[in-house]
Design an enzyme around this catalytic site. Structure first.
Site, PDB file in Angstrom:
ATOM      1  N   GLU A 289       4.105   2.538  -2.191  1.00 17.99           N
ATOM      2  CA  GLU A 289       3.743   1.711  -3.349  1.00 17.99           C
ATOM      3  C   GLU A 289       3.026   2.519  -4.417  1.00 17.99           C
ATOM      4  O   GLU A 289       3.038   2.158  -5.589  1.00 17.99           O
ATOM      5  CB  GLU A 289       2.834   0.552  -2.907  1.00 17.99           C
ATOM      6  CG  GLU A 289       3.586  -0.754  -2.763  1.00 17.99           C
ATOM      7  CD  GLU A 289       2.699  -1.957  -2.543  1.00 17.99           C
ATOM      8  OE1 GLU A 289       1.472  -1.809  -2.344  1.00 17.99           O
ATOM      9  OE2 GLU A 289       3.234  -3.066  -2.563  1.00 17.99           O
ATOM     10  N   HIS A 310      15.269  10.620  20.782  1.00 18.08           N
ATOM     11  CA  HIS A 310      16.511  10.175  21.419  1.00 18.08           C
ATOM     12  C   HIS A 310      17.292   9.215  20.527  1.00 18.08           C
ATOM     13  O   HIS A 310      18.237   8.584  20.978  1.00 18.08           O
ATOM     14  CB  HIS A 310      16.188   9.535  22.773  1.00 18.08           C
ATOM     15  CG  HIS A 310      15.545  10.521  23.707  1.00 18.08           C
ATOM     16  ND1 HIS A 310      16.251  11.206  24.670  1.00 18.08           N
ATOM     17  CD2 HIS A 310      14.264  10.990  23.772  1.00 18.08           C
ATOM     18  CE1 HIS A 310      15.431  12.024  25.311  1.00 18.08           C
ATOM     19  NE2 HIS A 310      14.217  11.917  24.774  1.00 18.08           N
ATOM     20  N   LYS A 424       9.930 -11.158  -6.223  1.00 16.47           N
ATOM     21  CA  LYS A 424       9.176 -12.420  -6.253  1.00 16.47           C
ATOM     22  C   LYS A 424       9.774 -13.365  -7.280  1.00 16.47           C
ATOM     23  O   LYS A 424       9.988 -14.540  -7.008  1.00 16.47           O
ATOM     24  CB  LYS A 424       7.704 -12.158  -6.625  1.00 16.47           C
ATOM     25  CG  LYS A 424       6.899 -11.467  -5.562  1.00 16.47           C
ATOM     26  CD  LYS A 424       5.439 -11.410  -5.984  1.00 16.47           C
ATOM     27  CE  LYS A 424       4.651 -10.472  -5.110  1.00 16.47           C
ATOM     28  NZ  LYS A 424       3.332 -10.171  -5.631  1.00 16.47           N
TER      29      LYS A 424
HETATM   30  O1  PA5 Z   1      -1.394  -2.744  -2.397  1.00 22.52           O
HETATM   31  C1  PA5 Z   1      -1.243  -3.847  -2.886  1.00 22.52           C
HETATM   32  O2  PA5 Z   1      -1.951  -4.234  -3.815  1.00 22.52           O
HETATM   33  C2  PA5 Z   1      -0.219  -4.845  -2.377  1.00 22.52           C
HETATM   34  O3  PA5 Z   1       0.629  -4.303  -1.442  1.00 22.52           O
HETATM   35  C3  PA5 Z   1      -0.934  -6.028  -1.767  1.00 22.52           C
HETATM   36  O4  PA5 Z   1      -1.765  -5.581  -0.744  1.00 22.52           O
HETATM   37  C4  PA5 Z   1       0.019  -7.085  -1.217  1.00 22.52           C
HETATM   38  O5  PA5 Z   1       1.011  -7.382  -2.147  1.00 22.52           O
HETATM   39  C5  PA5 Z   1      -0.744  -8.351  -0.879  1.00 22.52           C
HETATM   40  O6  PA5 Z   1      -1.379  -8.850  -1.998  1.00 22.52           O
HETATM   41  P1  PA5 Z   1      -2.556  -9.901  -1.956  1.00 22.52           P
HETATM   42  O7  PA5 Z   1      -3.659  -9.328  -1.167  1.00 22.52           O
HETATM   43  O8  PA5 Z   1      -2.910 -10.127  -3.373  1.00 22.52           O
HETATM   44  O9  PA5 Z   1      -2.006 -11.142  -1.290  1.00 22.52           O
END
Ligand code: PA5
Length: 447
Positions: A289, A310, A424
């Protein structure tokens, strides 16, 4: 206490010393940009000082809340997705008995997870299991608006309220969210839940050292102060700016970027210990990310050896040469187990009799590393003396800081995730959410 170390000797067939040396200035500048908050995403740097900023009062509150929940429930369901669950799962799995769900008399609560998927069977099975057990909920969402955990919370909250009434359910729910904004904060205020805040300047995937990770880890019976102490020690080490070779964070960021520039666009995190499987999942989210932007970024993958030798071993040894490996090397295991001798020796294994399983595992690791390097795969090792809270704390901070520096070397903002919105929006449109009508028409025509 020792510290984790990085070994880059097995990249020397693939990189010149000068390839690495030339990162000195860029790495120094990246450290500077983080320290001075002048780089991209500079409003999301709260994680940098977390190990020192966590107050004794907050730690105490986390511990007391963990004890309170433990007294009320045998199972704690942590609801969250991405950075809101992977950090705690990584640490808890790394420290737990491998069969903790079957082991009687453990020191902590059994932690289960929900809201990290939208699978009907998963959540139906969870509700079925909870029917027979006392449970409590920790609901975690930084934004407070994420669909997956919101659905799971709705399901589990209703179940709790039916069993214990509104008042009883309130005592079994803790919400961890933004200090002020978002639907979850609003709900927590309305319902009177116990809450913890995720600092506004700490993003989800950098939040394991906030209550997001610390409360579930404390509940599972592990020492959060040692985890923080480890992170603090690594923070200090990561601030060395003399030569990049003195700083494991700098060297990791430099070497992986240099390999990327030479066409190695897949990094495989390797472990020989099943307890680190979710640590790799946490790492994949952190790097995936943070770096995967503007059509750039190393693809983070992971394998668990010797099991995956394996299955994936053939590809790694002999497939397209676009990969490099980062091996998490563990010095000593918690337990020792000796291979027995056998009178008949039909399996021809007596040459291993009396040897420790960890020694065999280590030889498998060394043998594999040499074979993969020979096969054209650069290898880095991160050496961890043993898997405990302290070294996991070091490892977490090490990877977080190296990730931030790596993002700056690539020229991307390592703290946002704009690409996550696309799925989303499509999902909302397909489910008929108000405001998404136009997109829904467009998508229906494409389906
Ligand atoms: O690193 C990030 O910000 C995202 O991966 C969030 O952790 C994930 O989308 C979950 O978001 P939230 O904590 O707002 O529900």
């Amino acid at each position: 206490m020792e510290s984790i170390k990085i070994n880059i000797t097995k990249t020397s067939d693939f990189l010149l010393q000068s390839d690495i040396n030339k990162y000195q200035t860029a790495i120094t500048n990246s450290h500077e940009a983080l320290a001075q908050k002048t780089g991209a995403g500079n409003d999301f740097l709260g994680w940098l000082n977390l190990p020192e900023d966590l107050s004794p009062e907050l730690i105490q509150d986390i511990k007391l809340t963990a004890n309170d929940l433990k007294a009320r429930a045998e199972v704690i369901v942590v609801i969250g997705i991405g950075g809101s669950y992977l950090g705690s799962k990584a640490v808890i799995d790394a420290l737990s008995h491998h069969f903790s769900h079957l082991k009687k008399g453990g020191q902590g609560s059994l932690i289960l997870y929900a809201g990290q998927n939208i699978c009907a069977d998963y959540h139906a099975d969870l509700l079925e299991i909870l029917d027979e057990r006392e449970f409590a909920l920790i609901v975690i969402s930084k934004s407070g608006t994420t669909t997956e955990p919101a659905i799971a919370f709705r399901l589990l909250k209703q179940n709790l309220e039916e069993r214990y009434g509104k008042e009883g359910a309130r005592d079994r729910i803790v919400a961890i969210t933004d200090p002020v904004g978002g639907a979850l904060r609003k709900m927590a205020i309305n319902e009177g839940y116990k809450t913890f805040s995720i600092p506004s300047d700490v993003g989800g995937r950098y939040s394991v050292l906030t209550p997001v990770g610390l409360l579930p880890i404390a509940l599972a019976g592990f020492d959060i102060e040692q985890l923080i102490a480890g992170a603090k020690a690594m923070k200090k080490i990561s601030e060395r700016t003399t030569s990049l070779y003195d700083n494991p964070v700098s060297i990791y960021a430099a070497v992986r970027n240099a390999l990327y520039k030479r066409g190695r666009n897949i990094e495989i995190l390797v472990s020989y210990h099943p307890r680190l499987q979710y640590f790799a999942e946490w790492w994949k989210q952190l790097y995936g990310e943070s770096e995967g932007k503007n059509k750039q970024g190393i693809f983070p993958a992971s394998v668990g050896f010797t099991c995956d030798l394996h299955s994936m071993g053939q590809w790694i040894q002999d497939g397209e040469r676009t990969i490099f490996e980062t091996v998490l090397t563990v010095g000593k295991t918690k337990k020792q187990i000796e291979i027995p001798s056998d009178k008949n020796n039909l399996d021809k294994m007596n040459y291993l009799a009396g040897r420790n399983l960890q020694e065999v595992n280590q030889m498998a690791e060394k043998g594999t590393l040499l074979a993969h390097v020979e096969g054209g795969v650069p290898n880095l090792s991160i050496e961890i003396p043993e898997i405990n809270e302290y070294y996991l704390g070091q490892l977490i901070y090490f990877f977080e800081k190296a990730c931030a520096i790596s993002g700056y070397l690539l020229g991307v903002n390592p703290f946002d995730q704009p690409g996550v919105e696309a799925y989303k929006n499509n999902m909302f449109a397909l489910l008929g959410k108000e405001g998404y009508e136009e997109l829904a028409e467009y998508l229906k025509a494409k389906l």
